[in-house]
Enzyme design. Sequence first.
Site, mmCIF file in Angstrom:
data_model
loop_
_atom_site.group_PDB
_atom_site.id
_atom_site.type_symbol
_atom_site.label_atom_id
_atom_site.label_comp_id
_atom_site.label_asym_id
_atom_site.label_seq_id
_atom_site.Cartn_x
_atom_site.Cartn_y
_atom_site.Cartn_z
ATOM 1 N N THR A 297 -4.751 -3.120 -3.544
ATOM 2 C CA THR A 297 -5.877 -2.631 -4.295
ATOM 3 C C THR A 297 -5.424 -1.069 -5.600
ATOM 4 O O THR A 297 -4.109 -0.826 -4.664
ATOM 5 C CB THR A 297 -7.184 -2.545 -3.670
ATOM 6 N N ASN B 238 0.742 -1.181 -0.349
ATOM 7 C CA ASN B 238 0.203 0.224 0.184
ATOM 8 C C ASN B 238 1.189 1.103 -0.302
ATOM 9 O O ASN B 238 2.312 1.445 0.337
ATOM 10 C CB ASN B 238 -0.430 -0.366 1.296
ATOM 11 N N PHE B 239 0.242 2.205 0.032
ATOM 12 C CA PHE B 239 0.665 3.567 -0.291
ATOM 13 C C PHE B 239 2.275 4.008 -0.927
ATOM 14 O O PHE B 239 2.715 4.867 -1.049
ATOM 15 C CB PHE B 239 1.610 4.054 1.039
ATOM 16 N N LEU B 240 1.647 3.309 -2.046
ATOM 17 C CA LEU B 240 2.747 3.694 -3.463
ATOM 18 C C LEU B 240 2.760 4.917 -3.918
ATOM 19 O O LEU B 240 1.278 5.575 -4.033
ATOM 20 C CB LEU B 240 2.635 2.424 -4.063
ATOM 21 N N LEU C 162 -6.508 -1.286 3.594
ATOM 22 C CA LEU C 162 -6.552 0.788 3.573
ATOM 23 C C LEU C 162 -6.446 1.166 2.514
ATOM 24 O O LEU C 162 -5.936 1.527 1.880
ATOM 25 C CB LEU C 162 -5.787 0.907 5.282
HETATM 26 C C1 LIG Z 1 5.802 -11.473 -2.999
HETATM 27 C C2 LIG Z 1 5.678 -9.889 -2.295
HETATM 28 C C3 LIG Z 1 5.490 -8.602 -4.074
HETATM 29 C C4 LIG Z 1 5.122 -7.626 -3.348
HETATM 30 C C5 LIG Z 1 4.409 -6.532 -4.538
HETATM 31 C C6 LIG Z 1 3.014 -7.002 -5.031
HETATM 32 C C7 LIG Z 1 2.529 -5.478 -6.005
HETATM 33 C C8 LIG Z 1 2.700 -4.429 -5.350
HETATM 34 C C9 LIG Z 1 2.360 -3.621 -6.816
HETATM 35 C C10 LIG Z 1 1.886 -1.638 -6.343
HETATM 36 C C11 LIG Z 1 0.393 -1.958 -5.006
HETATM 37 C C12 LIG Z 1 -0.499 -0.412 -4.781
HETATM 38 C C13 LIG Z 1 -0.723 -0.325 -3.927
HETATM 39 C C14 LIG Z 1 -1.125 1.778 -3.897
HETATM 40 O O1 LIG Z 1 -0.719 1.823 -2.921
HETATM 41 S S1 LIG Z 1 -2.689 2.174 -4.777
HETATM 42 C C15 LIG Z 1 -2.236 3.803 -5.107
HETATM 43 C C16 LIG Z 1 -1.135 4.485 -5.938
HETATM 44 N N1 LIG Z 1 -0.573 5.720 -5.714
HETATM 45 C C17 LIG Z 1 -1.835 6.916 -6.517
HETATM 46 O O2 LIG Z 1 -1.994 6.275 -7.270
HETATM 47 C C18 LIG Z 1 -0.903 8.357 -5.570
HETATM 48 C C19 LIG Z 1 -0.931 8.808 -6.753
HETATM 49 N N2 LIG Z 1 0.050 8.791 -7.780
HETATM 50 C C20 LIG Z 1 1.694 8.266 -7.890
HETATM 51 O O3 LIG Z 1 2.483 8.282 -6.675
HETATM 52 C C21 LIG Z 1 2.031 7.554 -9.009
HETATM 53 O O4 LIG Z 1 1.961 7.728 -10.319
HETATM 54 C C22 LIG Z 1 2.404 5.514 -8.707
HETATM 55 C C23 LIG Z 1 3.909 5.760 -7.906
HETATM 56 C C24 LIG Z 1 1.396 5.088 -8.514
HETATM 57 C C25 LIG Z 1 2.692 5.318 -10.073
HETATM 58 O O5 LIG Z 1 4.007 6.000 -10.804
HETATM 59 P P1 LIG Z 1 4.832 6.821 -12.338
HETATM 60 O O6 LIG Z 1 2.741 7.628 -12.562
HETATM 61 O O7 LIG Z 1 5.585 7.352 -12.353
HETATM 62 O O8 LIG Z 1 4.547 5.330 -13.069
HETATM 63 P P2 LIG Z 1 6.557 4.796 -13.175
HETATM 64 O O9 LIG Z 1 6.676 5.823 -14.664
HETATM 65 O O10 LIG Z 1 7.473 5.136 -12.386
HETATM 66 O O11 LIG Z 1 5.242 3.495 -13.459
HETATM 67 C C26 LIG Z 1 4.293 3.150 -14.812
HETATM 68 C C27 LIG Z 1 4.230 1.718 -13.942
HETATM 69 O O12 LIG Z 1 3.853 1.715 -12.887
HETATM 70 C C28 LIG Z 1 2.496 1.254 -12.774
HETATM 71 N N3 LIG Z 1 2.088 1.585 -11.925
HETATM 72 C C29 LIG Z 1 0.665 2.686 -11.938
HETATM 73 N N4 LIG Z 1 0.227 2.837 -11.288
HETATM 74 C C30 LIG Z 1 0.436 1.377 -10.343
HETATM 75 C C31 LIG Z 1 -0.302 1.191 -9.068
HETATM 76 N N5 LIG Z 1 -1.427 1.823 -8.375
HETATM 77 N N6 LIG Z 1 -0.322 0.198 -8.829
HETATM 78 C C32 LIG Z 1 1.046 -0.934 -9.562
HETATM 79 N N7 LIG Z 1 1.479 -0.359 -10.586
HETATM 80 C C33 LIG Z 1 1.354 1.019 -10.982
HETATM 81 C C34 LIG Z 1 1.497 1.044 -14.269
HETATM 82 O O13 LIG Z 1 0.977 0.354 -14.918
HETATM 83 C C35 LIG Z 1 3.199 1.248 -15.489
HETATM 84 O O14 LIG Z 1 3.738 -0.642 -15.785
HETATM 85 P P3 LIG Z 1 3.014 -1.150 -16.718
HETATM 86 O O15 LIG Z 1 1.809 -0.842 -17.259
HETATM 87 O O16 LIG Z 1 4.326 -0.025 -17.903
HETATM 88 O O17 LIG Z 1 3.603 -2.267 -16.919
HETATM 89 C C1 LIG Z 2 -7.916 0.450 -0.238
HETATM 90 N N1 LIG Z 2 -7.733 1.175 -0.582
HETATM 91 C C2 LIG Z 2 -8.599 2.514 -1.210
HETATM 92 C C3 LIG Z 2 -7.863 3.579 -0.347
HETATM 93 C C4 LIG Z 2 -8.856 4.038 -1.370
HETATM 94 N N2 LIG Z 2 -7.735 4.289 -3.004
HETATM 95 C C5 LIG Z 2 -6.402 3.714 -3.320
HETATM 96 C C6 LIG Z 2 -8.839 4.783 -3.872
HETATM 97 N N3 LIG Z 2 -8.752 4.022 -4.782
HETATM 98 C C7 LIG Z 2 -9.191 4.639 -5.772
HETATM 99 C C8 LIG Z 2 -10.426 4.827 -5.865
HETATM 100 F F1 LIG Z 2 -11.374 5.269 -6.981
HETATM 101 C C9 LIG Z 2 -11.014 5.516 -4.561
HETATM 102 N N4 LIG Z 2 -12.324 6.351 -3.922
HETATM 103 C C10 LIG Z 2 -12.813 6.541 -2.474
HETATM 104 C C11 LIG Z 2 -13.927 6.807 -3.465
HETATM 105 C C12 LIG Z 2 -14.029 7.847 -3.349
HETATM 106 O O1 LIG Z 2 -14.274 8.387 -2.009
HETATM 107 N N5 LIG Z 2 -13.891 9.242 -4.522
HETATM 108 C C13 LIG Z 2 -13.703 11.194 -4.132
HETATM 109 C C14 LIG Z 2 -13.843 10.779 -2.981
HETATM 110 C C15 LIG Z 2 -12.733 11.681 -2.308
HETATM 111 N N6 LIG Z 2 -11.510 11.940 -2.336
HETATM 112 C C16 LIG Z 2 -10.781 11.560 -2.518
HETATM 113 C C17 LIG Z 2 -8.850 10.558 -2.947
HETATM 114 C C18 LIG Z 2 -8.950 9.820 -4.029
HETATM 115 C C19 LIG Z 2 -9.858 9.877 -4.769
HETATM 116 C C20 LIG Z 2 -10.976 9.488 -4.665
HETATM 117 N N7 LIG Z 2 -11.415 10.430 -3.552
HETATM 118 C C21 LIG Z 2 -13.618 5.803 -5.354
HETATM 119 N N8 LIG Z 2 -10.100 5.081 -3.478
#
Ligand SMILES: CCCCCCCCCCCCCC(=O)SCCNC(=O)CCNC(=O)[C@H](O)C(C)(C)COP(=O)(O)OP(=O)(O)OC[C@H]1O[C@@H](n2cnc3c(N)ncnc32)[C@H](O)[C@@H]1OP(=O)(O)O
Ligand SMILES: CNCCCN(C)c1ncc(F)c(N2CC(C(=O)NCc3cnc4ccccn34)C2)n1
Length: 409
Positions: free
Chosen positions: A193, A157-159, A409
């Site tokens: 997620t 989480n919290f990527l 979460l």
């Molecule tokens: C055995 C143990 C295993 C442990 C690991 C299990 C896996 C865990 C996986 C993580 C679970 C996280 C759960 C949560 O925290 S979900 C919440 C994710 N965080 C945000 O949305 C916060 C705002 N966004 C950002 O900080 C950035 O946009 C992030 C960091 C999300 C991407 O950075 P950026 O936008 O600068 O992109 P890039 O150029 O570096 O990289 C692009 C590549 O990254 C792939 N990408 C984009 N978004 C996600 C995403 N949410 N999960 C997985 N992959 C993601 C994308 O498809 C592409 O790959 P491909 O399509 O080309 O293949």
């Molecule tokens: C299990 N991990 C969930 C944490 C929340 N994660 C990652 C998330 N992923 C996609 C979503 F669609 C979402 N939703 C909460 C719903 C919502 O309240 N939407 C309006 C809104 C109000 N504040 C925000 C902040 C960010 C995004 C939507 N927001 C939609 N939550």
Amino acid sequence: EKEISIDALAREVQESLSLAKRHKFWETQPVGQFKELGDSSLPEGPIEPPTPLSEVKQEPYNLPSLYEWITCDMGSEHMCNEVYSLLTNNYVEDDDNMFRFNYSKEFLRWALHPPGYYKNWHIGVRVKSSKKLVAFITGVPARLRVRDDVVNMAEINFLCVHKKLRSKRLAPVMIKEVTRRVHLENIWQAAYTAGVVLPTPVTTCQYWHRSINPKKLIDVGFSRLGPRMTMSRTIKLYKLPDQTATPGFRKMEIHDVPAVTRLLRSYLKQFVVAPDFDENDVEHWLLPKEDVIDSFLVESPETHEITDFCSFYTLPSSILGSPNYSTLKAAYSYYNVSTVTPLVQLMNDALIMAKRKDIDVFNALDVMQNGTFLKELKFGAGDGKLHYYLYNYRINHVLNASELGLVLL
Ligand SMILES: CCCCCCCCCCCCCC(=O)SCCNC(=O)CCNC(=O)[C@H](O)C(C)(C)COP(=O)(O)OP(=O)(O)OC[C@H]1O[C@@H](n2cnc3c(N)ncnc32)[C@H](O)[C@@H]1OP(=O)(O)O
Ligand SMILES: CNCCCN(C)c1ncc(F)c(N2CC(C(=O)NCc3cnc4ccccn34)C2)n1
């Protein structure tokens, strides 16, 4: 006749396009690949076998030369402040950039310090010169059951990558590094997620929202006044009593942990994917914590048996463009069990308790049996979808949301 709205159609197109998209990183990972969809000849369970620990990469992955890895000790006030600030300014926003999650420091410490946590799974990237934290990813250990298989997993989480460092392929490096550190603890599966479509969702859930403070929600653009509705009629529609309705309804306390654990374990058996909670887990994840997690139960006044349980976590959002408000106070339905009190009555009491805590909107996913109370309690379907994923574990049939017994979460 289901009304097909333009933006629903646009989303369908977007999602089907994402199925066609290249995933240069995710195609290299042991996750269900889109091209395998429907090929139910592949066996369920781990996709790749464990690697001998001596063969797991011992040293961290390379970062671009300006940056370095840092283990984030969330117990340190200074480090926790840095993580909080990074997330507050750079974490998940809605599609229209009107809101951004604002996880509190207490919430982050709760989320990241469950029983058996590993400090070095709380991974930061900082600028070598300025020491500024610019990226973050976390894992916590969790025992999850998939059908009859109880698996030690990491919940990821919290990527987060700072807005100024986006689209530089930093996320794949973060993911590989947390994977490496999880492997070193002999754990080979993960659950996570995301709001984005990746290869390949186990299931896709819909968010539903129950207005508690409709005037504020409309003022900040979270919701819109319904057709043929006035503001006073809307306020009246969502009004809730001050008192709960269920006799024996009260806050959970530490001495309730054994009974709540029994109740929850028995209830979660019906789902395909669910946590395998023991008493230590229940004590951590479900005992009330001010402004983080609220949990309630029904103790039968006659038998003193604990028959029902409900809980929600508090996750505010920053409001990015409103002159009147800076924070949206949102509660998210967590784990709920009803064996005597009808679930709809139990959840209405949860709404009443949320209102008492000055919550503006109560969110719920259509997981578990939530679908049975959403409409009756005046929840409205949101446009946010949440996709659930397993890493290195194949499940053949994409599940219904109601087969999922897991809330992250
Ligand atoms: C055995 C143990 C295993 C442990 C690991 C299990 C896996 C865990 C996986 C993580 C679970 C996280 C759960 C949560 O925290 S979900 C919440 C994710 N965080 C945000 O949305 C916060 C705002 N966004 C950002 O900080 C950035 O946009 C992030 C960091 C999300 C991407 O950075 P950026 O936008 O600068 O992109 P890039 O150029 O570096 O990289 C692009 C590549 O990254 C792939 N990408 C984009 N978004 C996600 C995403 N949410 N999960 C997985 N992959 C993601 C994308 O498809 C592409 O790959 P491909 O399509 O080309 O293949
Ligand atoms: C299990 N991990 C969930 C944490 C929340 N994660 C990652 C998330 N992923 C996609 C979503 F669609 C979402 N939703 C909460 C719903 C919502 O309240 N939407 C309006 C809104 C109000 N504040 C925000 C902040 C960010 C995004 C939507 N927001 C939609 N939550």
